[in-house]
Design an enzyme around this catalytic site. Structure first.
Site, PDB file in Angstrom:
ATOM      1  CD  GLU A  46      -2.969   1.482   0.535  1.00 19.91           C
ATOM      2  OE1 GLU A  46      -2.164   2.282  -0.509  1.00 19.91           O
ATOM      3  OE2 GLU A  46      -3.392   0.533  -0.167  1.00 19.91           O
TER       4      GLU A  46
ATOM      5  CG  ASP B 109       5.225   1.222  -8.316  1.00 15.07           C
ATOM      6  OD1 ASP B 109       4.066   1.427  -8.369  1.00 15.07           O
ATOM      7  OD2 ASP B 109       5.820   0.308  -8.872  1.00 15.07           O
TER       8      ASP B 109
ATOM      9  CG  ASP C 213      -7.673   4.549  -8.320  1.00 12.82           C
ATOM     10  OD1 ASP C 213      -8.981   5.126 -10.145  1.00 12.82           O
ATOM     11  OD2 ASP C 213      -7.042   5.874  -8.901  1.00 12.82           O
TER      12      ASP C 213
ATOM     13  CE  LYS D 197     -12.124  12.839 -16.267  1.00 15.61           C
ATOM     14  NZ  LYS D 197     -10.952  14.389 -15.637  1.00 15.61           N
TER      15      LYS D 197
ATOM     16  CG  ASP E 109     -16.867  -0.160  -7.187  1.00 15.76           C
ATOM     17  OD1 ASP E 109     -16.150  -0.348  -7.491  1.00 15.76           O
ATOM     18  OD2 ASP E 109     -17.529   0.398  -5.992  1.00 15.76           O
TER      19      ASP E 109
ATOM     20  CE  LYS F 285     -17.888  -0.895   9.152  1.00 11.98           C
ATOM     21  NZ  LYS F 285     -17.345   0.287  10.052  1.00 11.98           N
TER      22      LYS F 285
END
Length: 243
Positions: free
Chosen positions: A99, A126, A149, A153, A185, A221
């Site tokens: 992370e 990284d 992530d 776009k 998602d 959550k």
């Protein structure tokens, strides 16, 4: 921005020299983020105990974890909620979490202490460089990449982590029979993941296309809220062929 390394670092005698680095867009860089006092204190107190510094030489998992056990790589563990729950239920396995966000690292360190998680170690760096430089070939039992992530776009899709070259690198670090488990998602990203994973000749899909959510991956959550709002979630589980 390319991060191709034109100045290879020296490695200590007796360690494996890393492969020549391929150029990649660094989607994940060391980033500062707002931290709570508790997260900051956790980093100050626990970082040396549970984290590993990036270095261009291969890890010895047995030395790192103090035991021989299957090792799972988790890329982008966020605030550590999922990692904590999986590590608690799969205590017979080691978990190496990568992370870059300070707040996430601090939160994960707090979870490690609160739940006495002796089977988790952290690298704040990284992910591409960690996999390339620090993980031995054919050494991982599995890889978890949950909700990376999505770079929604279209012009930013090249920054997405799941790309053919990176999957090829990950597969080289998997043991035969080892798995890659992705979840997202974003439907468009799920489609890209399915295309990229399916195109790798060393991988085979465990489902016809998208997989049912494995029992070991808890519903977060954030995910629960998204499902309540009608958002989809797609899991993909591919295994490295044994032949």
């Amino acid at each position: 921005m390319s991060t191709e390394n034109t100045n290879p670092e020296l490695v200590a005698e007796g360690t494996e020299k890393p492969e020549q680095q391929f150029g990649h867009i660094k989607s994940f860089v060391h980033r500062r983020s707002h931290m709570t006092p508790g997260q900051k204190q956790a980093i100050e107190r626990l970082m040396d105990q549970w984290s590993l510094a990036y270095q261009p030489r291969c890890l010895n998992y047995e030395k790192v974890f103090g035991r021989q056990a299957p090792t799972i790589l988790e890329i982008g563990f966020g605030m550590g909620e999922t990692t904590e729950k999986i590590a608690l239920t799969r205590h017979e396995e080691n978990f190496l979490g990568v992370e870059v966000f300070n707040a996430g690292v601090g939160a994960m360190l707090k979870r490690i202490e609160a739940s006495s998680l002796n089977n988790v170690r952290i690298i704040q760096h990284d992910a591409v460089e960690v996999v390339k430089d620090m993980l031995p070939a054919n050494s991982l039992a599995g890889v978890h990449i949950y909700f990376p992530d999505p770079w929604p776009k279209k012009r930013h899709h090249k920054r997405r982590l799941i790309q053919p070259e990176f999957i090829k690198l990950l597969v080289s670090r998997l043991q035969p029979g080892g798995y890659i488990h992705c979840a997202t998602d974003w439907e468009n990203y799920a489609e890209q993941m399915l295309e990229v994973l399916s195109a790798n000749p060393e991988l085979e899909n465990t489902a016809n296309d998208y997989a049912p959510k494995p029992d070991y991956r808890p519903q977060t959550k954030f995910e629960t809220r998204g499902l309540r709002l009608g958002h989809g979630v797609w899991d993909l589980v591919f295994k490295k062929k044994k032949d």
